[in-house]
Structures are given as structure tokens and as C-alpha cells.
Design an enzyme around this catalytic site. Structure first.
Site, short mmCIF file in Angstrom:
data_model
loop_
_atom_site.label_atom_id
_atom_site.label_comp_id
_atom_site.label_asym_id
_atom_site.label_seq_id
_atom_site.Cartn_x
_atom_site.Cartn_y
_atom_site.Cartn_z
N SER A 134 0.85 2.16 -8.00
CA SER A 134 2.28 1.93 -7.72
C SER A 134 2.53 0.48 -7.31
CB SER A 134 2.78 2.89 -6.63
OG SER A 134 2.15 2.61 -5.40
N ASP B 282 -1.82 -3.28 -0.74
CA ASP B 282 -1.96 -3.06 -2.18
C ASP B 282 -1.14 -4.06 -2.99
OD1 ASP B 282 -3.65 -0.99 -1.65
OD2 ASP B 282 -2.30 0.62 -2.26
#
Length: 378
Positions: free
Chosen positions: A128, A186
Site C-alpha cells: 500500500s 513503509d
């Protein structure tokens, strides 16, 4: 301290002008294909130009999405309030980023956008975040907020440090739409690549680190990060004198690993690999002690150890994925035998690298046939 590294499994986004008055989005990997009238989207934009709370500093300050804005977008796209399917969250993140970026930086033209990834979704590998970083880079380039760094005749190019900071800040907002309260690690590692050090909310890129070959294995065992974190906290409260030294040791392993990676030359010595293998083994045992191991991960480590390879879990643990270090002298025979045995356990494997570059602009000629086909180029 935790170390995060960029995988060389990439997410690709292709941006093209769309037919008059349309915004089209396709994610073939999750079965998403949506289009909207540009005028209908622009009518929503007024809800993104009012008073906002802000994220980031100076030139990279961007508005934080509000619950009211997300509720409006869910209603507009026909997404249920608690929908968690990848295609629903991907749609919501796109709509938010498209409207918020155009409200702050100027009109984004009619566009046709295709995203395809080599990363599996829902495996704790940052798929994502890679998606959000690609969206941010594409939309910011399309509206002229950042440059188009690719010069004629070049195969790839990267944005300036200041532009990467803006990409990262917007990508974090996309991650917030998808995950609620992400750490920001991330999206940062997808933006800058290489390796990052994370501690108490602070992210610091490591100095030049070598790209290391790994075998990445998905056990396909689902897990909840929230539940695993709560379990570690409960153990720490129940056995503080036992658990705190283990956590201190994990911290020391991360710091030792950071020092080793930063000191490793472009061609690491066998001794460097031996040290990394020892750190992998110790770390894996400690992570099992604090309660984030799983029988599937134990099996993964046993299988690779039988072929002379060293593995550890990655991400939240409790299933999910593990990484196996591949030395330069690891024989093809040993690696293929390990992959065969892992697949026989019902696992999924990829041979890839860690320490890969972050977000990059590519010319079509620099991409292989499989990627071009996935993006509808051939």
C-alpha cells in the site's frame, strides 16, 4: 531501533492523458477499474480547500485528511463504511490524494492511470505504501508541483531531495487513508530506497548500504499487527525483568546490524555474511521469545537451515513473511532445492534483493516485456 529496507520487488504506475473529461484508474492486480467525470470530481474539491490540519514542514506541508472528507469520498464511490478490501481502500486513497493534491497544488489534467505491482497485497511487505508513493509522484508531476526529471535518451531518473520529501509527505497521507495510524516507515523506504533506521517515530536514512540478495517467503498465514503488538505489551507488563533485557538485546542487534551494513563495501567479504547470518539467527530466536513467532515461521527457518541458509521473520511476525540471506557463493542448486521445499510447505517464494532504489521515473524502453504487458503497453 528497527531497520527497514527497500525490496527490489517494484510497483509500476503508468500515467497517460485520458479522453476529454474523464479520470480513469485501473489496478489489474486487485481487479479495480473505475472512471469518473472530471467535473463531478471538481465539484467535490471545495470540501478540500477549507480549514485543514497540516502534516510536514515548510514546503512539504500537506493537509491531513479528515473523517468528514473520507466519509464524503466513500459515499461518492459507493464504498461501505467498514470496507477493507484492497480495491476499496485503493479507490479511497486515490480519490483523496487526487482531490487534496489538486486543491493545494493546482489542477491535475484528465488522466488514465494504471498501477501494477510485483508485491503481493496483505503480506506485510508495504504494497500500500508503494502504491501511495507512486500516486503521489505521478499526481505531483502531472500538476507541475514537482519536475519531470527524465531527460531525452535517459532510461531512469530520480527527483531532488526536496521533491522526494514532498512525495513522501503526500504518500504518508495516502497511507493514513488506508491504515489509519501508520508509522511512516513503509512510505519513507519506498520513497528513498536503501535502508532506514526507525526509533520512537524518528526516521533516518542509513549511509550507503550494499544491495543484498535474499529469498523472500510468504507463509500465507494471515496475522494482525495490532493483536501481536498487544501481546508483546502484555508480556512486558507481566514479566518486565525477563522481557526488557530481550527487547534491549533486539535493540542491540539492530544497532550492530546497522553498523555492519554501513561498513560493508560494495563487495562484502564472507566474514560480513557470517556476521549477518549470526544476527539473523539471534534475532529470530528473540522475536519468538517475545511472542511474534509462529509454527509456519519455525518451519521456514528449519527448511532453509537444512540447506545451509539463515532466515528470520520480517514485518509483524505471527505468520506473514520471512527473509533468507543468500551469500554470493550460495549455489543455484541449494537455492532451488530450498525454494522447492518451501513451496512444498504451501509457501510462496521470490528471489530478490534488499537495499534497492526508491521511487524512480522510467522510460518505457527501460522496462521489460512483462511489466509493459501488465501496464497495457504491449
Amino acid at each position: 531501533v528497527a531497520l527497514a529496507v527497500a525490496l527490489d520487488l517494484r510497483t509500476f504506475l503508468r500515467l497517460r492523458p485520458c479522453r476529454e473529461g474523464k479520470i480513469c484508474v485501473r489496478l489489474p492486480g486487485v481487479g479495480l477499474e473505475r472512471s469518473w467525470d472530471t467535473l463531478r470530481l471538481q465539484a467535490l474539491r471545495k470540501g478540500f480547500t477549507g480549514k485543514q490540519s497540516w502534516q510536514g514542514e515548510n514546503a512539504a506541508r500537506v493537509p491531513r485528511g479528515t473523517l468528514e472528507q473520507l466519509e464524503t469520498l466513500r459515499e461518492f464511490a459507493g464504498i461501505a463504511a467498514r470496507a477493507s478490501a484492497p480495491e476499496s481502500l485503493a479507490t479511497l486513497a486515490f480519490l483523496y490524494m487526487y482531490l487534496a493534491i489538486s486543491a493545494k497544488h493546482g489542477d491535475v489534467p484528465n488522466l488514465d492511470l494504471v498501477v501494477w505491482s510485483q508485491l503481493p497485497t496483505g503480506a506485510g511487505l508495504g504494497s500500500s505504501a508503494a502504491y501511495a508513493v507512486c500516486l503521489a509522484a505521478a499526481l505531483l508531476t502531472a500538476c507541475g508541483a514537482i519536475s519531470c526529471p527524465l531527460k531525452e535518451g535517459e532510461s531512469t531518473a530520480r527527483w531532488t531531495e526536496e521533491e522526494l520529501t514532498l512525495i513522501n509527505t503526500w504518500a504518508f497521507q495516502g497511507e493514513r487513508v488506508i491504515h489509519g495510524t501508520p508509522s511512516g516507515v513503509d512510505n519513507a523506504v519506498a520513497t528513498w530506497g536503501g535502508a532506514l533506521r526507525y526509533q520512537s517515530g524518528k526516521i533516518m536514512p542509513l549511509k550507503r548500504v550494499p544491495m543484498l540478495r535474499i529469498l523472500l517467503t510468504n507463509t500465507r498465514v494471515p496475522r494482525s499487527t495490532k493483536v501481536l503488538v498487544a501481546g508483546v505489551k502484555e508480556k512486558l507488563l507481566k514479566f518486565p525483568a525477563i522481557m526488557q533485557p530481550v527487547l534491549d538485546s533486539i535493540d542491540a542487534i539492530s544497532q550492530e546490524c546497522q553498523s555492519l551494513l554501513e561498513a560493508m563495501p560494495a563487495n562484502p567479504s564472507p566474514e560480513d555474511y557470517s556476521l549477518l547470518e549470526e544476527l539473523f539467527d539471534i534475532n529470530q530466536h528473540h522475536l519468538s521469545v517475545i511472542g511474534v513467532g509462529h509454527p509456519s515461521l519455525d518451519r521456514l527457518c528449519q527448511v532453509t537451515a537444512s540447506h545451509g541458509l539463515h532466515s528470520k521473520l520480517t514485518g509483524a511476525g505471527g505468520g506473514g513473511c520471512g527473509i533468507t540471506l543468500l551469500r554470493p557463493d550460495t549455489s543455484l542448486l541449494a537455492m532451488e532445492a530450498a525454494k522447492e521445499d518451501l513451496c512444498a510447505c504451501g509457501f510462496e517464494c521470490w528471489e530478490t534483493s534488499i537495499g534497492a532504489p526508491g521511487v524512480t521515473l522510467h522510460s518505457s524502453s527501460s522496462l521489460n516485456a512483462k511489466v509493459l504487458q501488465a501496464l497495457g503497453e504491449s
